[in-house]
Write an enzyme that holds these catalytic residues in place. Structure first.
Site, mmCIF file in Angstrom:
data_model
loop_
_atom_site.group_PDB
_atom_site.id
_atom_site.type_symbol
_atom_site.label_atom_id
_atom_site.label_comp_id
_atom_site.label_asym_id
_atom_site.label_seq_id
_atom_site.Cartn_x
_atom_site.Cartn_y
_atom_site.Cartn_z
ATOM 1 N N HIS A 1 -0.321 -10.104 -4.967
ATOM 2 C CA HIS A 1 0.430 -9.042 -4.306
ATOM 3 C C HIS A 1 0.119 -9.017 -2.808
ATOM 4 O O HIS A 1 1.034 -9.017 -1.972
ATOM 5 C CB HIS A 1 0.061 -7.697 -4.959
ATOM 6 C CG HIS A 1 0.669 -6.495 -4.317
ATOM 7 N ND1 HIS A 1 1.708 -5.797 -4.874
ATOM 8 C CD2 HIS A 1 0.394 -5.864 -3.163
ATOM 9 C CE1 HIS A 1 2.043 -4.788 -4.092
ATOM 10 N NE2 HIS A 1 1.247 -4.804 -3.030
ATOM 11 N N GLU A 2 -1.141 -9.045 -2.469
ATOM 12 C CA GLU A 2 -1.531 -8.998 -1.055
ATOM 13 C C GLU A 2 -1.076 -10.259 -0.327
ATOM 14 O O GLU A 2 -0.617 -10.208 0.814
ATOM 15 C CB GLU A 2 -3.052 -8.845 -0.931
ATOM 16 C CG GLU A 2 -3.610 -7.555 -1.516
ATOM 17 C CD GLU A 2 -3.024 -6.313 -0.869
ATOM 18 O OE1 GLU A 2 -2.551 -6.395 0.285
ATOM 19 O OE2 GLU A 2 -3.014 -5.252 -1.531
ATOM 20 N N HIS B 1 2.499 -10.072 0.596
ATOM 21 C CA HIS B 1 2.673 -9.260 1.801
ATOM 22 C C HIS B 1 2.404 -10.115 3.034
ATOM 23 O O HIS B 1 3.192 -10.145 3.978
ATOM 24 C CB HIS B 1 1.698 -8.085 1.811
ATOM 25 C CG HIS B 1 2.145 -6.913 0.995
ATOM 26 N ND1 HIS B 1 3.419 -6.406 1.042
ATOM 27 C CD2 HIS B 1 1.467 -6.129 0.129
ATOM 28 C CE1 HIS B 1 3.508 -5.362 0.225
ATOM 29 N NE2 HIS B 1 2.338 -5.177 -0.339
ATOM 30 N N HIS C 1 7.525 -2.105 -0.179
ATOM 31 C CA HIS C 1 7.495 -2.171 -1.641
ATOM 32 C C HIS C 1 8.845 -1.818 -2.235
ATOM 33 O O HIS C 1 9.598 -1.043 -1.667
ATOM 34 C CB HIS C 1 6.450 -1.181 -2.187
ATOM 35 C CG HIS C 1 5.064 -1.492 -1.735
ATOM 36 N ND1 HIS C 1 4.392 -0.749 -0.814
ATOM 37 C CD2 HIS C 1 4.240 -2.500 -2.089
ATOM 38 C CE1 HIS C 1 3.194 -1.276 -0.603
ATOM 39 N NE2 HIS C 1 3.081 -2.352 -1.359
#
Ligand SMILES: *[C@@H]1O[C@H](CO)[C@@H](O)[C@H](O)[C@H]1NC(C)=O
Ligand SMILES: *[C@@H]1O[C@H](CO)[C@@H](O)[C@H](O)[C@H]1NC(C)=O
Ligand SMILES: *[C@@H]1O[C@H](CO)[C@@H](O)[C@H](O)[C@H]1NC(C)=O
Ligand SMILES: *[C@@H]1O[C@H](CO)[C@@H](O)[C@H](O)[C@H]1NC(C)=O
Length: 723
Positions: free
Chosen positions: A241-242, A245, A320
C-alpha cells in the site's frame, strides 16, 4: 506527500494534510556541474522497451535507534522483518508494473535551496543563476528522514561570478539496474510516538523529467514490527500500500499524470493530463481518467457508462478510494488486514492512467465488493435501502461479505453512515481452528471452524443431542426460536460458483447459491450466498484433517490403492496432498458415495493411496460395509484413472483392508461380518488386475488454492487506518 497507515480504531487524527508539506518533490534541475565533472551516463538507443520495474531497496539505519537502549536488538529484528516484507512487496510489484528502464546508473538530484545560500542574480553574468554562496549548514539530502548517501546523488559546485566552478562534491557512482530507489527506515519517530497506531508511512521524494517517481522512503514504526499482532502478510500488504503511494497513487501526484497517445515506448507528444479529478453534482471527488473509469464501470456491470472513481474525502487532496464503493481494495484508507485486502483491477488501472507504467492487468485480484451492483451502488442515499446485500441495516449479526468472518452490522467514519457486516472484535474468523469449540463443549448449531470453513447466514439447530432424544422438540429451549445469524460451516468448491457445505456430523450437502437449504439432522435453514464463494476456477483443496468426529458405532475400513504413474514421476509434499484429494474425488464420484464416509486421505511417495472409511455420526445412508462393497465392484469393472497436472495415474490394484478399530470393545459379530466382506472384496479386486480395461475417469486436478487467507496467521485486531 506523506501517507500514514494506522492500526487500531478509526478515531486517529488525520495527519495527511499536516505532513504532506514536509516533503518537496525534486525534479532533475539544470546541472550544477560543468560537463567534464558530470558522470557519463550512456544511452542505448532502442532499449527503451518497458521492462519490469526494478526497485532497489536501501536500508538506512537510524542513528537514534541503534545503541544502548536497544539491548534486545528489537531494532534489528524489526529491520529484518521490514526488509523481508519489502522484498516480497517489491517482487510482487515487479510482476505488475513495467517502465522503460533507466539508462545507466540512477542518480538523484540535490535540492539547490538546501545546499545553496545564494545564486548569481544578474542575467548578464556568465554564471547567472548558479550557486554563488554555499549554505554552511548543508547536511546533505534526505528523504522523509532517510539520509541519502552521497553515492546516490549528483554532485554540486560553487561558481564564481565569471569562469570555471570550484567542485565541492562530484557526482556519486549512482545505483545500477534501478528504476526506483526505496529507502527503508525502522524508527521510533515522533509521529510513531504521537500516534501509537501508525505502523508505517511513506513519501516519494524525487521525480524524473516525466514526473515519474524515482525515489521514496517508507518508515516503519519500530514497535509494530516487534509485536505479534501483525502477521508477515499484513506487513507485506501494508508495505505494498505504501509503495503504491510512493510510486504514484497520491493526491499530490495525480495532477502530474501523463497522457502519452503514442504509448509508453515512444513517449512522443506526451502531455500532463488536463483533468484528472473533478467533483460531481453531489460534491463527491472523483478520479476521472479513462482506464479507472472503464474499470469501475466494468466492475459494477455497467460497461458503457463513463464513471469517475470516487475518492475518499480527505481535505483538499485525496489519496484513497472511497471505501463505500471499493471496500477491500488495497488503496482504500482503511486496511482490514491482508486476508481481506486485494490488489484490485481498478487500482491497477490507475497505474496505467499515470502514463508512467505499463501494467500487467492479469495480476489483478478480484474485488468482490459491489461486483455487478450497478450505478447506484455505494451511495449514501442507497446503502440503507436494502437494495444491496453488501450493506446491512440495524445492528444484527451476519457475515462479512467475504464470508471468512462472522460480522456485526456497523459503520465507521469512512462509510459515512452506510453499514456493513464488519468482523467481530474477537474470534470472528471461521477459518481459524482455534476459534472453535473444545471437543466436549455443546455445539447445538453444528459449527465447524476449519481452514476451509466459511461464514453462512443460518439458524440451524441440531434435532437430537445426546440425552434429549426423549424430549419433545418444543421442550428444548434453543429449538424454539433461532434467529438467523452468521455461523461457521465447512465448505468445498465443486466448480466455479458452486460448492457444498458440511455441518458437524452432517453429510456434504450441495448449496444452491442464493437459496436456503436444509441440513439433515438439523432444524432451520442455511442460506447459500451467491457470487461470494468459489468465484475462482479452483476447486478447494483437500480438507486435510477431517473435523468430523468419528463415531465408533460403525466399522472403520481402510481402502488402499496402488497407483501407477508415469515413469520417474516424483511428488512434492503439496502435490501428494493434491493427488490424494484428486483420487478421493474420483472415488467419490465413481461410487456416488457421500464424502462424509471418507476420512484422512493420504498418499505415500511410492504412490500408495489410503483412505479411511467410516460412517460419521451425521452421515445419511447405507452402512459403510455396503458402500465399500459397491465401490469395490465398480473398481473391478473399471480401474480408476486420475489425471493430475500433466500426469495420469492408474490404480494398479486395489487392496481393501479392515482395520481393527482402536476401540477393542467392538462387537465380534460386526467385525467378522466386515472381515468376511473384506476378504471377498479383496479377492475380487486382485482378480481384476490382470485385465484392466482402459476406460478412464477424468478428474480435474485440484489446483493449489492460493487464496492468502488459508495461510496467514492472525490479522490485526481491529482496523488499520491510513490518513
Ligand atoms: C506527435 O504529434 C505530431 C504533430 O501533431 C504528429 O505529426 C506526430 O505524428 C505525433 N507523433 C506520434 C508518435 O504520435
Ligand atoms: C503477467 O502476469 C501473469 C501472472 O502473474 C504472468 O503469468 C504473465 O507472464 C505476465 N505477463 C507479462 C507480459 O509479464
Ligand atoms: C476473546 O475471546 C476469548 C474466548 O472467548 C477470551 O478468552 C479473550 O479474552 C477474548 N479477547 C478479547 C480481546 O476480548
Ligand atoms: C429459520 O429461519 C427461517 C427464515 O427466517 C424461518 O422461517 C424458520 O422458522 C427458522 N427456523 C428455526 C428453527 O428457527
Amino acid at each position: 506527500m506523506l501517507l500514514l497507515l494506522l492500526l487500531g480504531v478509526v478515531t486517529s487524527r488525520c495527519l495527511h494534510d499536516e505532513t504532506q508539506k514536509s516533503v518537496s518533490l525534486l525534479r532533475p534541475p539544470f546541472s550544477q556541474l560543468p560537463p567534464n565533472f558530470r558522470s557519463s551516463s550512456l544511452t542505448f538507443p532502442g532499449s527503451r522497451d518497458p521492462q519490469p520495474l526494478r526497485i532497489q531497496t536501501c536500508y538506512i539505519e537510524d542513528s537514534i535507534s541503534d545503541g544502548a537502549w536497544d539491548p534486545e536488538g528489537n531494532g534489528k529484528r524489526g529491520g529484518s522483518r521490514a526488509l523481508a516484507a519489502v522484498r516480497e512487496a517489491t517482487q510482487r510489484i515487479q510482476g505488475v508494473l513495467a517502465v522503460p528502464p533507466v539508462q545507466g546508473p540512477l542518480l538523484l538530484s540535490r535540492d539547490p535551496t538546501q545546499y545553496c545560500h545564494a545564486v548569481w542574480g544578474d542575467p548578464d553574468t556568465l554564471n547567472y543563476h548558479r550557486c554563488s554562496l554555499l549554505n554552511p549548514g548543508y547536511k546533505g539530502e534526505s528523504c522523509l528522514g532517510a539520509k541519502i548517501p552521497d553515492a546516490h546523488l549528483h554532485g554540486y559546485a560553487l561558481w564564481p561570478e565569471q569562469g570555471p566552478p570550484q567542485l565541492v562534491q562530484p557526482d556519486g557512482p549512482g545505483v545500477q539496474n534501478s528504476d526506483f530507489l526505496l529507502y527503508v527506515r525502522v524508527a521510533h519517530t515522533s509521529k510513531c510516538h504521537q500516534e501509537p497506531s501508525i505502523i508505517a508511512y511513506a513519501a516519494s521524494c524525487q521525480l524524473d523529467s516525466d514526473d515519474r517517481p524515482l525515489a521514496g522512503t517508507i518508515v516503519y514504526c519500530a514497535q509494530h514490527l516487534t509485536s505479534p499482532s501483525l502477521s508477515h502478510s499484513d506487513i507485506v500488504m501494508a508495505t505494498l500500500h505504501e509503495l503504491l503511494h510512493a510510486l504514484g497513487f497520491s493526491g499530490q501526484l495525480f495532477k502530474k499524470w501523463r497522457d502519452c497517445p503514442s504509448g509508453l515506448r515512444v513517449r512522443e507528444n506526451c502531455s500532463t493530463r488536463p483533468q484528472v479529478m473533478r467533483r460531481n453534482e453531489w460534491g463527491q471527488l472523483l478520479l476521472t481518467t479513462p482506464a479507472v473509469s472503464h474499470s469501475l464501470a466494468r466492475h459494477l456491470g455497467v460497461p458503457r457508462v463513463s464513471l469517475g472513481v470516487p475518492l475518499e474525502e480527505e481535505g483538499p487532496l485525496s489519496s484513497h478510494w472511497e471505501a463505500r464503493l471499493l471496500q477491500g481494495s488495497l488503496m482504500t484508507a482503511t486496511f482490514d488486514g491482508a486476508q481481506r485486502t486485494r490488489l484490485d483491477p481498478i487500482t491497477l488501472a490507475a497505474f496505467e492512467d499515470s502514463g508512467w507504467y505499463q501494467v500487467n492487468h492479469s495480476t489483478a485480484e478480484e474485488l468482490l465488493w459491489g461486483q455487478g451492483s450497478g450505478l447506484d451502488f455505494g451511495l449514501v442515499t442507497t446503502c440503507g435501502t436494502g437494495s444491496s446485500d453488501f450493506f446491512c441495516t440495524g445492528s444484527g449479526l451476519g457475515c462479512h461479505y467475504l464470508h471468512l468472518d462472522k460480522g456485526s452490522c456497523s459503520s465507521d467514519p469512512m462509510l459515512e453512515g452506510c453499514r456493513m457486516y464488519k468482523p467481530l472484535a474477537n474470534g470472528s474468523e471461521c477459518w481459524k481452528k482455534e476459534n472453535g469449540f473444545p471437543a466436549e463443549a455443546e455445539n447445538p448449531h453444528g459449527e465447524i471452524y476449519h481452514s476451509q470453513s466459511r461464514c453462512f447466514l443460518a439458524n440451524l439447530t441440531s434435532q437430537l443431542l445426546p440425552g434429549e432424544e426423549t424430549r419433545h422438540p418444543s421442550q428444548i429451549p434453543y429449538l424454539k426460536e433461532v434467529e438467523l445469524t452468521g455461523r461457521c460451516y465447512l465448505h468445498q468448491c465443486t466448480e466455479r460458483g458452486a460448492y457444498k457445505v458440511q455441518v458437524e456430523g452432517s453429510p456434504w450437502v450441495p448449496c444452491v447459491p442464493g437459496k436456503p437449504i436444509q441440513i439433515p439432522g438439523y432444524y432451520g435453514l442455511l442460506f447459500c450466498p451467491r457470487g461470494r464463494l468459489c468465484q475462482t476456477n479452483e476447486v478447494t483443496n483437500a480438507v486435510t484433517s477431517s473435523p468430523v468426529s468419528l463415531s465408533t458405532q460403525d466399522q472403520l475400513f481402510q481402502l488402499s490403492l496402488r497407483l501407477a504413474g508415469p515413469p520417474g514421476h516424483s511428488l512434492g509434499k503439496e502435490q501428494q496432498e493434491e493427488l490424494a484429494e484428486a483420487v478421493l474425488q474420483a472415488l467419490v464420484s465413481r461410487g456416488g458415495i457421500d464424502r462424509c464416509y471418507f476420512h484422512s486421505p493420504s498418499i505415500t511417495p511410492s504412490l500408495v493411496f489410503t483412505v479411511h472409511m467410516q460412517k460419521s455420526s451425521g452421515c445419511q445412508g447405507p452402512s459403510v460395509a455396503m458402500l465399500h462393497g459397491a465401490l469395490t465392484l465398480t473398481l473391478q469393472e473399471k480401474p480408476l484413472e486420475v489425471c493430475h497436472g500433466e500426469a495420469s495415474f492408474i490404480a494398479e490394484y486395489s487392496k481393501l483392508l479392515v482395520t481393527l478399530d482402536h476401540n477393542p470393545s467392538k462387537t465380534h459379530v460386526s467385525l467378522s461380518i466386515g472381515l468376511c466382506l473384506m476378504l471377498l472384496i479383496l479377492m475380487g479386486a486382485l482378480g481384476i488386475v490382470a485385465y484392466q480395461k482402459r476406460a478412464s475417469l477424468q478428474v480435474g486436478p485440484s489446483a493449489p488454492y492460493h487464496s492468502p487467507q488459508l495461510h496467514s496467521t492472525r490479522g490485526p485486531v481491529g482496523r488499520i487506518r491510513e490518513v
